[in-house]
Design an enzyme around this catalytic site. Structure first.
Site, PDB file in Angstrom:
ATOM      1  N   SER A  51      55.287 -18.170  21.195  1.00 32.38           N
ATOM      2  CA  SER A  51      56.539 -18.681  21.751  1.00 32.38           C
ATOM      3  C   SER A  51      57.259 -17.514  22.447  1.00 32.38           C
ATOM      4  CB  SER A  51      57.393 -18.665  20.248  1.00 32.38           C
ATOM      5  OG  SER A  51      57.123 -17.912  19.474  1.00 32.38           O
ATOM      6  N   HIS A 143      58.520 -18.489   5.845  1.00 35.13           N
ATOM      7  CA  HIS A 143      59.099 -19.838   5.436  1.00 35.13           C
ATOM      8  C   HIS A 143      59.275 -20.034   4.175  1.00 35.13           C
ATOM      9  CE1 HIS A 143      59.042 -20.515   9.968  1.00 35.13           C
ATOM     10  NE2 HIS A 143      58.119 -21.489   9.712  1.00 35.13           N
TER      11      HIS A 143
HETATM   12  N1  SAH Z   1      56.928 -17.938  16.687  1.00 35.26           N
HETATM   13  C1  SAH Z   1      55.218 -17.914  16.642  1.00 35.26           C
HETATM   14  C2  SAH Z   1      55.078 -17.820  15.190  1.00 35.26           C
HETATM   15  C3  SAH Z   1      55.682 -16.906  14.006  1.00 35.26           C
HETATM   16  S1  SAH Z   1      54.980 -16.984  12.419  1.00 35.26           S
HETATM   17  C4  SAH Z   1      54.753 -18.670  17.430  1.00 35.26           C
HETATM   18  O1  SAH Z   1      55.303 -19.905  17.650  1.00 35.26           O
HETATM   19  O2  SAH Z   1      53.607 -18.546  17.555  1.00 35.26           O
HETATM   20  C5  SAH Z   1      55.930 -16.337  11.565  1.00 35.26           C
HETATM   21  C6  SAH Z   1      56.073 -14.526  11.867  1.00 35.26           C
HETATM   22  O3  SAH Z   1      57.197 -14.014  11.048  1.00 35.26           O
HETATM   23  C7  SAH Z   1      54.887 -13.506  11.532  1.00 35.26           C
HETATM   24  O4  SAH Z   1      54.223 -13.068  12.698  1.00 35.26           O
HETATM   25  C8  SAH Z   1      55.475 -12.831  10.268  1.00 35.26           C
HETATM   26  O5  SAH Z   1      54.905 -11.508  10.503  1.00 35.26           O
HETATM   27  C9  SAH Z   1      56.907 -12.705  10.753  1.00 35.26           C
HETATM   28  N2  SAH Z   1      57.536 -12.611   9.604  1.00 35.26           N
HETATM   29  C10 SAH Z   1      57.717 -13.216   8.370  1.00 35.26           C
HETATM   30  N3  SAH Z   1      58.803 -12.725   7.388  1.00 35.26           N
HETATM   31  C11 SAH Z   1      59.207 -11.668   8.228  1.00 35.26           C
HETATM   32  C12 SAH Z   1      60.079 -10.663   7.750  1.00 35.26           C
HETATM   33  N4  SAH Z   1      60.688 -10.726   6.494  1.00 35.26           N
HETATM   34  N5  SAH Z   1      60.422  -9.840   8.489  1.00 35.26           N
HETATM   35  C13 SAH Z   1      59.907  -9.596   9.802  1.00 35.26           C
HETATM   36  N6  SAH Z   1      58.887 -10.649  10.429  1.00 35.26           N
HETATM   37  C14 SAH Z   1      58.606 -11.617   9.463  1.00 35.26           C
HETATM   38 MG    MG Z   2      56.951 -21.917  13.689  1.00 43.45          MG
END
Ligand code: SAH
Ligand code: MG
Length: 211
Positions: A51, A143
């Site tokens: 993304s 999430h």
């Molecule tokens: N936007 C990306 C997908 C993100 S997946 C795409 O579209 O391909 C969610 C990401 O959030 C993961 O890489 C995970 O490491 C990060 N994440 C989850 N909880 C987090 C937190 N509390 N602080 C920082 N990063 C976090």
């Molecule tokens: Mg997503």
């Protein structure tokens, strides 16, 4: 529309952003960058940078920086035994997920290293002390309920008036997906009276800050 070469790179990158939603994300970020010029952008949750290519391309078109916030340890659902586990992002030395090398590689390949700055750490901790107002904020981090709520609380006030808050994985129907982004980010944003929805593409919701 995003440069077709960059779009190809995004589509070849591991991650969870469907093509039409990525295109909508790009349009939303450009819109934000035009209505609130010179303020930087933040993405919460970058994973391998899929993304980030769409948002970074928009940031570059608007002449601003995109801060890509992630601890790079993966979300709950990315861990071993869960639905979105990918063992190729596990660092063999530690046995733990580390997506930072993949992220860095994606930014290098897309030529976005001057525009995108990786900010590595816990998003709620970083958001709580963040000092800059933002033209565009994209939340796609953890999430789980607590993490989603903490992201909303830590980050939403940084969006400038007329700036944009984009939220991914918003599902109103529980059978379509987890409810945390909907109930802990989208609904609180709307009921705060500070944001108004301007578009929806798949699970991507685009909200403008109105007060
Ligand atoms: N936007 C990306 C997908 C993100 S997946 C795409 O579209 O391909 C969610 C990401 O959030 C993961 O890489 C995970 O490491 C990060 N994440 C989850 N909880 C987090 C937190 N509390 N602080 C920082 N990063 C976090
Ligand atoms: Mg997503």
């Amino acid at each position: 529309m995003i440069d077709p070469t960059l779009r190809e790179i995004a589509l070849a990158t591991k991650g969870f952003m469907p093509p039409e939603e990525g295109d909508a994300l790009f349009e939303a970020a450009v819109r934000a960058g035009k209505s609130v010029p010179s303020l930087n952008m933040v993405e919460v949750g970058s994973y391998c940078g899929r993304s980030t290519v769409w948002v970074g391309a928009a940031a570059r078109a608007c002449g601003v920086t995109l801060y890509a916030v992630d601890h790079h340890g993966g979300s709950e659902e990315n861990q071993r035994g869960w639905e979105w586990f990918d063992d190729t992002v596990v660092d063999p030395a530690t046995g733990r997920i580390n997506t930072l090398p993949f992220f860095t590689e994606t930014m290098t390949r897309s030529g976005l290293t001057d525009t995108v700055r990786a900010v590595v750490g816990d998003s709620a901790v970083l958001g709580a002390t963040w000092a800059e107002s933002l033209s565009f904020l994209f939340i796609d981090g953890g999430h789980g309920r607590e993490i989603a709520r903490a992201d909303f609380l830590a980050w939403h006030e940084h969006v400038a008036l007329d700036g944009v808050l984009a939220i991914h994985d918003v599902f109103t129907d529980p059978s379509a997906g987890g409810q945390a982004p909907y109930e802990e980010i989208y609904l609180p944003a709307i009921s705060s009276g500070k944001f108004r929805e301007v578009s929806a593409t798949g699970s991507l919701r685009v909200l403008v800050r109105v007060r």
